[in-house]
Design an enzyme around this catalytic site. Sequence first.
Site, PDB file in Angstrom:
ATOM      1  CG  HIS A  82      -1.695   1.264   1.382  1.00  0.00           C
ATOM      2  ND1 HIS A  82      -2.862   1.445   0.671  1.00  0.00           N
ATOM      3  CD2 HIS A  82      -1.506   2.389   2.113  1.00  0.00           C
ATOM      4  CE1 HIS A  82      -3.364   2.640   0.966  1.00  0.00           C
ATOM      5  NE2 HIS A  82      -2.554   3.232   1.837  1.00  0.00           N
ATOM      6  CG  ASP A 161     -12.173   3.833   5.699  1.00  0.00           C
ATOM      7  OD1 ASP A 161     -11.742   4.629   6.546  1.00  0.00           O
ATOM      8  OD2 ASP A 161     -11.843   3.867   4.508  1.00  0.00           O
ATOM      9  NE  ARG A 168     -10.674  10.428   9.812  1.00  0.00           N
ATOM     10  CZ  ARG A 168      -9.793   9.711   9.112  1.00  0.00           C
ATOM     11  NH1 ARG A 168     -10.144   8.585   8.532  1.00  0.00           N
ATOM     12  NH2 ARG A 168      -8.545  10.142   9.003  1.00  0.00           N
ATOM     13  CB  SER A 183      -8.899   5.293   7.705  1.00  0.00           C
ATOM     14  OG  SER A 183      -9.176   5.441   6.345  1.00  0.00           O
ATOM     15  CE  LYS A 187      -8.892   2.620   3.249  1.00  0.00           C
ATOM     16  NZ  LYS A 187      -9.281   4.008   3.131  1.00  0.00           N
TER      17      LYS A 187
HETATM   18  N1  URA Z   1      -6.029   7.495   3.414  1.00  0.00           N
HETATM   19  C1  URA Z   1      -7.011   6.726   3.936  1.00  0.00           C
HETATM   20  O1  URA Z   1      -7.405   5.729   3.360  1.00  0.00           O
HETATM   21  N2  URA Z   1      -7.531   7.108   5.116  1.00  0.00           N
HETATM   22  C2  URA Z   1      -7.127   8.182   5.805  1.00  0.00           C
HETATM   23  O2  URA Z   1      -7.648   8.448   6.865  1.00  0.00           O
HETATM   24  C3  URA Z   1      -6.121   8.974   5.233  1.00  0.00           C
HETATM   25  C4  URA Z   1      -5.579   8.611   4.031  1.00  0.00           C
END
Ligand code: URA
Length: 433
Positions: A82, A161, A168, A183, A187
């Site tokens: 990632h 999320d 947010r 977050s 994933k």
């Molecule tokens: N990328 C994400 O997936 N979540 C966040 O909170 C910030 C960046």
Amino acid sequence: MRMYDIIEKKRNGEELNSEEINFFIKGYTEGSIPDYQASAFCMAVYFMGMTENETVILTEAMANSGDTVDLSMFGNKSADKHSTGGVGDKTSLIVAPIVAALGGKVTKMSGRGLGHTGGTVDKLESIPGYKTTLFQEEFISQIEKVGMAIIGQSGNLTPADKKLYALRDVTATVDSIPLIVSSIMSKKIAAGSHNIVLDVKCGSGAFMKTLEDAEILAREMVKIGKGCGRNMAALITDMDRPLGSAIGNSLEVIEAVKVLKGELVNDLKEVCVSIASEMISLVYSISHDEALKMVNDTLNSGKAFMKMKEWISAQGGDTNFIDNTDLFRKAEFSFDILAETSGYITSMDTEKIGLTSVILGAGRASKEDSIDFSAGILIYKKTGDEIRKGEKIATLFTNNNASLDDAVKMYNSSIAVSSVKPEQKPLIYKIIR
Ligand code: URA
């Protein structure tokens, strides 16, 4: 249990337990907890933080809020990477086939570009025929056969999320470390891989502008991933200049092909080799140096390039474009950026360079915008390079001639030049294991 009490407890700086955090995530995902209480909760976390234990519980609750991918059939071989997002970051297109060629099972769900950063799914869609959506059974069967698949994020992965991130975004609670970590990691955990390598970008083109912030985020994500039972490593890499020399979807695919064919040795290759080595080191529980040798051998033997073709073909892509990248459609208009003065490039505002590519049509200003696959930038000179007045330092490509003026202005304003050679910053700052 009442949401009011959970907000009050967090506001007072107390540690929440598993029942409370799960009550919040379940209720918010289902809609029984309203946005105003979730906003207050996020703000309480923003100010009071979360312990490691709370963040692990929050991450797992979010990961389990929707579908999860079961990769247990691959044992310890499943591997994912990632990137926190950058400009010219096409590392997945290179790293995944290297790792798959070495026996790793690369299972990757990628995103689209938004804002100044590009997305792997858009880059792959520039290859005619490439399918970014596969049913779960097709996804698993391709990984079994080919060793890898890269698809878009599926419909119901981490719905908690999706809702929380949107909230947010409008309540000034994005930049809270436990919320960012949960977050991103939720994933990755839901996507199922046993081995996860994070590429945390830092600099003017990144979400984290300073090394200190990037390191805090990287260490937290590694800790929380391990707490969720995964093998983890994180690299902190430079995003104070674009990665490689191509920005824009098909231009980036072409650059990735050149690296895999052994035709290009540059900063992009160095970062990819490092990420792939970390993944192989986790998959086989071997040292970074042993993994590095395997990665270099696979690249040099051409096996990683053959794996790329096998993967693109399995996902419906036309591999003639990989064999002969001249087949990619060229943009109708191009414009050479010439150095205005002689000297050294001392800095590149990488966010602005990413925005230049968006103006040219390579990215989206909003989610609904379509993408021009052939638009983008080829960069010939980067930070630290000496330039002479009138020398070509970049070329802009677009199918929208009207965008060129703005794009040229934006690109020129992103470059600073001085007569003094700047100190070269590292490309890979740290590896956290
Ligand atoms: N990328 C994400 O997936 N979540 C966040 O909170 C910030 C960046």
